[in-house]
Design a protein around this motif. Structure first.
Motif, PDB file in Angstrom:
ATOM      1  N   ILE A  88      22.617  11.646 -25.542  1.00  0.00           N
ATOM      2  CA  ILE A  88      21.982  10.376 -25.900  1.00  0.00           C
ATOM      3  C   ILE A  88      21.457   9.802 -24.589  1.00  0.00           C
ATOM      4  N   THR A  89      20.222   9.313 -24.571  1.00  0.00           N
ATOM      5  CA  THR A  89      19.677   8.716 -23.351  1.00  0.00           C
ATOM      6  C   THR A  89      19.232   7.291 -23.665  1.00  0.00           C
ATOM      7  N   LYS A  90      19.785   6.330 -22.912  1.00  0.00           N
ATOM      8  CA  LYS A  90      19.467   4.910 -23.119  1.00  0.00           C
ATOM      9  C   LYS A  90      19.473   4.175 -21.786  1.00  0.00           C
ATOM     10  N   MET A  91      18.801   3.043 -21.788  1.00  0.00           N
ATOM     11  CA  MET A  91      18.859   2.140 -20.636  1.00  0.00           C
ATOM     12  C   MET A  91      20.240   1.508 -20.620  1.00  0.00           C
ATOM     13  N   GLU A  92      20.914   1.562 -19.487  1.00  0.00           N
ATOM     14  CA  GLU A  92      22.243   0.966 -19.370  1.00  0.00           C
ATOM     15  C   GLU A  92      22.166  -0.150 -18.337  1.00  0.00           C
ATOM     16  N   LYS A  93      22.431  -1.365 -18.787  1.00  0.00           N
ATOM     17  CA  LYS A  93      22.317  -2.549 -17.932  1.00  0.00           C
ATOM     18  C   LYS A  93      23.237  -2.473 -16.717  1.00  0.00           C
ATOM     19  N   GLU A  98      18.081   4.350 -16.906  1.00  0.00           N
ATOM     20  CA  GLU A  98      18.339   5.185 -18.070  1.00  0.00           C
ATOM     21  C   GLU A  98      19.404   6.206 -17.701  1.00  0.00           C
ATOM     22  N   SER A 100      22.123   9.374 -19.439  1.00  0.00           N
ATOM     23  CA  SER A 100      22.378  10.290 -20.551  1.00  0.00           C
ATOM     24  C   SER A 100      23.884  10.463 -20.689  1.00  0.00           C
ATOM     25  N   ASP A 133      31.365  -0.459 -23.693  1.00  0.00           N
ATOM     26  CA  ASP A 133      30.391  -1.544 -23.535  1.00  0.00           C
ATOM     27  C   ASP A 133      30.854  -2.633 -22.573  1.00  0.00           C
TER      28      ASP A 133
END
Length: 149
Positions: A88-93, A98, A100, A133
């Motif tokens: 899964i690849t997302k922007m992480e604050k 980004e 993975s 999170d």
């Protein structure tokens, strides 16, 4: 009496601290021969709900990526790099980039070429970092020893 009370408090504090250790990732291992001279080593992470571990391909400046180090051995050689499924690849604050990662379960695979006919055990260590999170745990290193049958 004061010494007994102090010793009891220290023991209670130690037990309480151990009860609070968080371990959201559980590793299991297997190996299967694909031919008389080749095998695949499987390294499976089962990740608690709400947590994740990172891919081997995380860029510099981000979290600690999952990595594998295999001990040299006269009984086998590595074939290629350790493979992983699509992450899964997302922007992480937290890291402002980004990243993975994997949730739930992920199986990493390493092909090996077997030398000779004797018993083979693939040994090494892996390093990974787990986050949810709200927080990230310090990177952890785990040794493994996987017999090839």
């Amino acid at each position: 009496m004061k010494k007994f009370l102090l010793a009891s408090l220290v023991l209670l504090a130690t037990v309480s601290a151990k009860a609070q250790i968080i371990n959201p990732v559980h590793w299991s291992y297997a190996a299967k021969k694909t031919s008389p001279t080749e095998a695949v080593v499987l390294l499976k992470a089962t990740v608690d709900k709400g947590w994740h571990i990172y891919s081997q391909t995380v860029k510099d400046g981000g979290p600690i990526k999952t990595s594998f180090t295999f001990d040299p051995s006269p009984t086998y050689t590595l074939v290629g790099k350790t493979q992983e499924p699509k992450p899964i690849t997302k922007m992480e604050k937290t890291f402002d980039m980004e990243v993975s990662y994997f949730e739930n379960t992920v199986v990493f695979q390493q092909k090996v070429k077997l030398k000779g006919n004797g018993p083979v055990t693939v040994k090494g260590k892996l390093e990974y970092m787990s986050c949810n999170d709200q927080k990230c745990l310090p990177p952890d290193e785990v040794a493994f020893s996987i017999p090839v049958k």
